[in-house]
Design an enzyme around this catalytic site. Structure first.
Site, short mmCIF file in Angstrom:
data_model
loop_
_atom_site.label_atom_id
_atom_site.label_comp_id
_atom_site.label_asym_id
_atom_site.label_seq_id
_atom_site.Cartn_x
_atom_site.Cartn_y
_atom_site.Cartn_z
N HIS A 165 -29.10 -22.12 16.18
CA HIS A 165 -28.63 -22.79 14.97
C HIS A 165 -28.63 -21.75 13.85
O HIS A 165 -29.66 -21.16 13.53
CB HIS A 165 -29.52 -23.97 14.60
N CYS A 166 -27.45 -21.53 13.27
CA CYS A 166 -27.30 -20.50 12.24
C CYS A 166 -27.29 -21.16 10.87
O CYS A 166 -26.38 -21.94 10.55
CB CYS A 166 -26.01 -19.72 12.46
N PRO A 167 -28.28 -20.87 10.02
CA PRO A 167 -28.29 -21.49 8.68
C PRO A 167 -27.17 -20.97 7.79
O PRO A 167 -26.79 -21.64 6.82
CB PRO A 167 -29.67 -21.11 8.13
#
Length: 356
Positions: A165-167
């Site tokens: 999951h890439c912020p």
């Protein structure tokens, strides 16, 4: 999170009538019906993922591009051949990077169909739970998990071939947007290196010109005191641009270093057909295999060419073209190097009696 234990459901591979080394797969009705849903999911976009972080990334990219064009290329190189070429390449790299970034933000990385269930009769590699050996099941989503799928605590759902999951994109990197993510890293790193090179080159050029102008400064009075130089006058006139370049260089330097390291890491994973989660799981699996006196090999490693085709597609002409199409397959099952080895072994057994 489920363990990376994997088993081959069918110990004896069935050879296709064409005589090739591929395994003949029995199509699963649930998987076949879900394939169209996966294709449709790649066209689903969500504008709700735009938050302050995403707008911040867009703002930084716009600031660096504008500063380099207005404060470096135009006043330094102008409309010369080097100026036009630098402007063209920087604009193309930045434009493609922005398009890929938007795809990463708005595209659905891939959701598990509601009616998905693993097919025990299909000749595919099946991931199972470490302790019980049963099919992987997500207690939070209340449904089975396909191979390489994982539950994201931020998105609160299972994501197909989840990488992480890439912020920065406020989204998961998964099956449907992994190619867009890789292309974004490639083009944004190229643009960042290009921009930093122009900023540093212009700074060196400015310091050299400033030193030469000081040597030829206009002096007046009995003491020969310098009253001013053209470089100092130019600095006062362009103080705002000088500040912008300094700030831009301060942002670009650590950003470029970070992007280069991130690109190298993700290229390493892509060349081995691994996700970030699978890399960490593989470290644990190697340790356990060494303790048991066996060796561990990543099951989805298809070799260099096979891994690139699995991520970028079959057409070499479109490998570096950002498209909204997902990677190969439906995201519910993936080819394995184990299957290829079994297929080659089985075909060898068929050819040997025939003297081929």
């Amino acid at each position: 999170m489920s363990s990376p234990n994997i088993r081959q459901k069918s110990p004896v591979p069935r050879i296709s009538p064409s005589g090739g080394g591929h395994l003949a797969r029995q199509p699963s009705l649930t998987a076949a019906s879900a394939a169209s849903r996966i294709d449709d999911a790649t066209s689903i976009v969500s504008l709700r993922r735009f938050n302050f972080t995403v707008f911040g990334v867009l703002g930084i990219i716009a600031f660096i591009y504008t500063t380099v064009v207005l404060c470096v290329i135009m006043p330094w190189l102008s409309y010369s051949v080097p100026g036009v070429l630098n402007l063209g390449f920087l604009t193309i790299d930045t434009g493609i990077a922005l398009y890929c970034f938007m795809l990463c933000v708005v595209m659905d990385p891939g959701s598990v169909p509601v009616d998905y269930s693993p097919d025990p009769e299909a000749n595919t590699v099946l991931q199972v739970k470490r302790k019980s050996g049963e099919a992987r099941f997500c207690q939070k989503c209340g449904r089975h998990k396909p191979p390489r799928a994982h539950h994201c605590r931020v998105c609160r759902r299972c994501v197909l071939r989840m990488d992480h999951h890439c912020p920065w994109i406020n989204n998961c990197v998964g099956h449907a947007n992994y190619k867009a993510f890789m292309l974004f890293l490639i083009y944004i790193t190229a643009a960042a290196v290009h921009a930093l090179g122009l900023l540093c080159g212009h700074a060196l050029y400015w310091m050299r010109m400033h030193a030469e102008n000081r040597q030829h400064s206009i002096r007046t009075g009995p003491g020969g005191t310098a009253v001013g130089t053209s470089a100092e006058a130019s600095l006062h006139r362009n103080l705002v641009w000088a500040i912008m370049q300094t700030v831009c260089t301060g942002i670009s330097l650590p950003l470029t270093i970070g992007l280069v390291m991130l690109l190298i890491w993700n290229l390493h994973l892509a060349l081995h057909n691994k996700t970030t989660i699978e890399f960490h799981e593989g470290v644990t699996a190697k340790i356990q295999a060494n303790k048991a006196g066996t060796s561990y090999k990543h099951p989805y490693d298809l070799g260099l060419c096979g891994n690139l085709h699995a991520i970028c597609g079959d057409s070499l002409a479109t490998w570096f073209v950002p498209t909204r199409a997902a990677a190969e397959g439906d995201g519910l099952s993936f080819p394995s190097g184990w299957q290829a080895d079994l297929g080659r072994s089985a075909q060898g057994l068929l050819r040997e009696p025939l003297g081929l």
